[in-house]
Design a protein around this motif. Sequence first.
Motif, PDB file in Angstrom:
ATOM      1  N   ARG A  69       8.661  12.410  51.594  1.00  0.00           N
ATOM      2  CA  ARG A  69       7.189  12.879  51.429  1.00  0.00           C
ATOM      3  C   ARG A  69       7.172  13.428  49.848  1.00  0.00           C
ATOM      4  NH1 ARG A  69       1.939  13.325  52.124  1.00  0.00           N
ATOM      5  NH2 ARG A  69       1.153  15.570  52.423  1.00  0.00           N
ATOM      6  N   PHE A  70       8.166  13.616  49.269  1.00  0.00           N
ATOM      7  CA  PHE A  70       8.145  14.015  47.717  1.00  0.00           C
ATOM      8  C   PHE A  70       7.694  12.919  47.062  1.00  0.00           C
ATOM      9  CE2 PHE A  70       9.965  14.165  43.358  1.00  0.00           C
ATOM     10  CZ  PHE A  70       9.718  15.600  42.993  1.00  0.00           C
ATOM     11  N   SER A  71       8.147  11.670  47.356  1.00  0.00           N
ATOM     12  CA  SER A  71       7.392  10.517  46.751  1.00  0.00           C
ATOM     13  C   SER A  71       5.889  10.170  47.268  1.00  0.00           C
ATOM     14  CB  SER A  71       8.380   9.374  47.080  1.00  0.00           C
ATOM     15  OG  SER A  71       9.659   9.267  46.786  1.00  0.00           O
ATOM     16  N   ASP A  72       5.766  10.629  48.309  1.00  0.00           N
ATOM     17  CA  ASP A  72       4.241  10.301  48.815  1.00  0.00           C
ATOM     18  C   ASP A  72       3.606  11.267  47.877  1.00  0.00           C
ATOM     19  OD1 ASP A  72       5.061   8.682  50.737  1.00  0.00           O
ATOM     20  OD2 ASP A  72       5.085  10.092  52.331  1.00  0.00           O
ATOM     21  N   VAL A  73       3.715  12.658  47.550  1.00  0.00           N
ATOM     22  CA  VAL A  73       2.778  13.531  46.900  1.00  0.00           C
ATOM     23  C   VAL A  73       2.835  13.146  45.529  1.00  0.00           C
ATOM     24  CG1 VAL A  73       2.677  15.882  46.422  1.00  0.00           C
ATOM     25  CG2 VAL A  73       3.274  15.294  48.495  1.00  0.00           C
ATOM     26  N   GLY A  75       4.224  10.243  43.955  1.00  0.00           N
ATOM     27  CA  GLY A  75       4.159   8.931  43.534  1.00  0.00           C
ATOM     28  C   GLY A  75       5.582   8.375  43.742  1.00  0.00           C
ATOM     29  N   GLU A  76       5.504   7.115  44.113  1.00  0.00           N
ATOM     30  CA  GLU A  76       6.841   6.440  44.406  1.00  0.00           C
ATOM     31  C   GLU A  76       7.581   6.082  42.877  1.00  0.00           C
ATOM     32  OE1 GLU A  76       8.675   2.949  47.019  1.00  0.00           O
ATOM     33  OE2 GLU A  76       7.060   4.053  47.596  1.00  0.00           O
ATOM     34  N   ARG A  77       8.528   6.697  42.420  1.00  0.00           N
ATOM     35  CA  ARG A  77       9.215   6.159  41.259  1.00  0.00           C
ATOM     36  C   ARG A  77      10.747   7.058  41.367  1.00  0.00           C
ATOM     37  NH1 ARG A  77       6.636   9.764  36.265  1.00  0.00           N
ATOM     38  NH2 ARG A  77       5.595  11.160  37.577  1.00  0.00           N
ATOM     39  N   ASP A  78      11.336   6.487  40.297  1.00  0.00           N
ATOM     40  CA  ASP A  78      12.761   7.191  40.286  1.00  0.00           C
ATOM     41  C   ASP A  78      12.828   8.211  39.330  1.00  0.00           C
ATOM     42  OD1 ASP A  78      15.440   7.665  40.274  1.00  0.00           O
ATOM     43  OD2 ASP A  78      16.014   6.015  38.928  1.00  0.00           O
ATOM     44  N   THR A  87       8.138  15.389  34.604  1.00  0.00           N
ATOM     45  CA  THR A  87       7.542  14.463  35.686  1.00  0.00           C
ATOM     46  C   THR A  87       6.558  15.185  36.343  1.00  0.00           C
ATOM     47  OG1 THR A  87       9.466  15.236  37.093  1.00  0.00           O
ATOM     48  CG2 THR A  87       9.807  13.140  36.079  1.00  0.00           C
ATOM     49  N   ILE A  88       6.841  16.048  37.278  1.00  0.00           N
ATOM     50  CA  ILE A  88       5.973  16.603  37.999  1.00  0.00           C
ATOM     51  C   ILE A  88       5.111  17.873  37.452  1.00  0.00           C
ATOM     52  CG2 ILE A  88       6.665  15.873  40.446  1.00  0.00           C
ATOM     53  CD1 ILE A  88       7.803  18.474  40.743  1.00  0.00           C
ATOM     54  N   ASN A 471      -0.257   1.255  40.779  1.00  0.00           N
ATOM     55  CA  ASN A 471      -0.625   2.603  41.166  1.00  0.00           C
ATOM     56  C   ASN A 471       0.605   3.470  41.612  1.00  0.00           C
ATOM     57  OD1 ASN A 471      -3.329   2.020  40.297  1.00  0.00           O
ATOM     58  ND2 ASN A 471      -4.089   2.369  42.090  1.00  0.00           N
ATOM     59  N   ASN A 472       1.728   2.626  41.421  1.00  0.00           N
ATOM     60  CA  ASN A 472       2.935   3.401  42.178  1.00  0.00           C
ATOM     61  C   ASN A 472       2.950   3.858  43.553  1.00  0.00           C
ATOM     62  OD1 ASN A 472       4.496   3.500  39.655  1.00  0.00           O
ATOM     63  ND2 ASN A 472       3.096   5.135  38.757  1.00  0.00           N
ATOM     64  N   LEU A 473       2.211   2.878  44.262  1.00  0.00           N
ATOM     65  CA  LEU A 473       2.037   3.130  45.566  1.00  0.00           C
ATOM     66  C   LEU A 473       3.103   2.239  46.507  1.00  0.00           C
ATOM     67  CD1 LEU A 473      -1.767   2.730  46.017  1.00  0.00           C
ATOM     68  CD2 LEU A 473      -0.318   4.814  46.115  1.00  0.00           C
ATOM     69  N   VAL A 474       3.574   1.406  45.740  1.00  0.00           N
ATOM     70  CA  VAL A 474       4.884   0.826  46.380  1.00  0.00           C
ATOM     71  C   VAL A 474       5.468  -0.107  45.312  1.00  0.00           C
ATOM     72  CG1 VAL A 474       3.413  -1.399  46.837  1.00  0.00           C
ATOM     73  CG2 VAL A 474       5.314  -0.881  48.321  1.00  0.00           C
ATOM     74  N   SER A 475       6.828  -0.455  45.725  1.00  0.00           N
ATOM     75  CA  SER A 475       7.576  -0.979  44.813  1.00  0.00           C
ATOM     76  C   SER A 475       7.400  -2.437  44.608  1.00  0.00           C
ATOM     77  CB  SER A 475       9.153  -0.802  45.028  1.00  0.00           C
ATOM     78  OG  SER A 475       9.572  -1.416  46.165  1.00  0.00           O
TER      79      SER A 475
END
Length: 544
Positions: A69-73, A75-78, A87-88, A471-475
Amino acid sequence: GRIRDSASSRDRAHVRRLLDNTKGQEDRKKQIGELAVHLSHLVDITNNINEAICVIDRNHSIEVGFNKRFSDVFGERDYSGKSIFDTIFANLWGNSANETKEFLDLCFASTATEDAMLNDVNPIARFNYIYRANGNEREKILKSTVVRIKNLSGSVEHMMLIFDDVTIEERSDHEMKIREKAFEDELSIMTLIFRNDKDMIIDFINSLNDVIERIQEKYQDIDQDTENRKIMHDIQGMVHLIKGESFALGFDEIAGAARNFESYIKTVADEVIVLETNLNIIEFYENLYSRIDRINTIAQRLFSIGEGTQKLGKDLVMIDTHKYDDFKRSFQDLLNRHSENRLTVAELLQFQKSIEQLNWINLGSLKKELQLISEKSVIKDNKRAIVNFIYDVVGMPEAKYRILKETLVHLVRNSIAHGIEDSDGRKAREKDEAGRINIHISQEEGTYKVLYSDDGAGFNLDKIRQRAIANNLVSGEKAALLTATELIGYTFKSGFSTYDSIDMVAGVGIGMSVVKNNIIHSLNGAMKIRNQPEKGISISMSFQ
């Protein structure tokens, strides 16, 4: 013999220690195995809760353990090993950033203070998270809570941050308050309508519409003759008439707007009309017109509850005296309950919805509107498109009509922006120069069915995939495995667009998300999409 006995005793002790160590190792292996199972369960649990979770250390660096959920809120990245302020919290600045750092340091240092007391002074208990999508800034409203992780000695080396995305809830609350206020105003207008004689109200509304049209015609003459004093005095006289009639029937808002308009005209009537005067006149006129238009809309809803027709403004409305009187009595009962605070907001909104359902709208005018939208949209990109609009139903309730109209407008714009090719592109694919957009609306056993299609290029799956990665929605690795259906699903996410720029037609990234929200949520319906690369798309929608 004593030496041999002593050696034998040492060997037995050594063997006993080896056996003890072996048993200890087996116990530890068992404990580690059980711990691994617990950790696996913990990961599953954290990945399936609605809050976003991450763990930070004393240096404010994000640990490996953040959930899905953290990645969902965010954005998906390392995020692992990165500072939370890079970052956030990157958009926290000035005092906000300093206060947040001091707060987090306080949480690590104040081991005796309870988490609840620390959260009471949390400067990021509610904050706005700014991010970019399609080159534009977006905003989410987040709430955060801290939970400290203490070790055996009682010190805090790690801390859990829990984030809750409340954007929709807070905006929904705001929208609910706006709706409540609007409905309170509507109740007031309905009360005034019912307080007066029905025929008198109809004559009043028709008179308002006639006068406001004549004011508009007179105003257009000003552009041709800015020194004609008679035009301004004529407008002043008509506004004065609206003020008097509205005041007599108790419509104080209209009377007040007319009074302000009249007062301004009086001050400039004998002057040459300049740009500033023109702009002020437009503002006063629109203020007056919006109030009259609101009376029109509400009156049409109230009077459209029977058979037979009568002119109301520009439209013919259906009026049945008996049904009207029954509805008037029901409304009076509702109003009495509302004044005694015995009516809930939900009941008020349900009553508003039932009123909207009374007014049925013919679908004939929608064809012209969609064709006009098409003609305006194609000018920019050297395109042509024809809208074929067929409907087998007489009409539908106003509430459903408004939602369907908005849906079709977005679909037409999307077809032209993303689907219909320009003239050269269509010739290369041996298509007619003008693109075709087909809309068919029917009704079967109480269910409306809408079939929408175009003969454009269809969904560009490669472009959707590239934009989703950007858009960092998916790798990139996962994007390569997505099916056509999964890729098309990204176009229904708010803020997602494959358009390269923002203009009057497309690029904002809300069109298809509105379509899905309208059909699935607002109308509680269903929709299916069929994509044919280089041939176009078809979307079937149904709702009751």
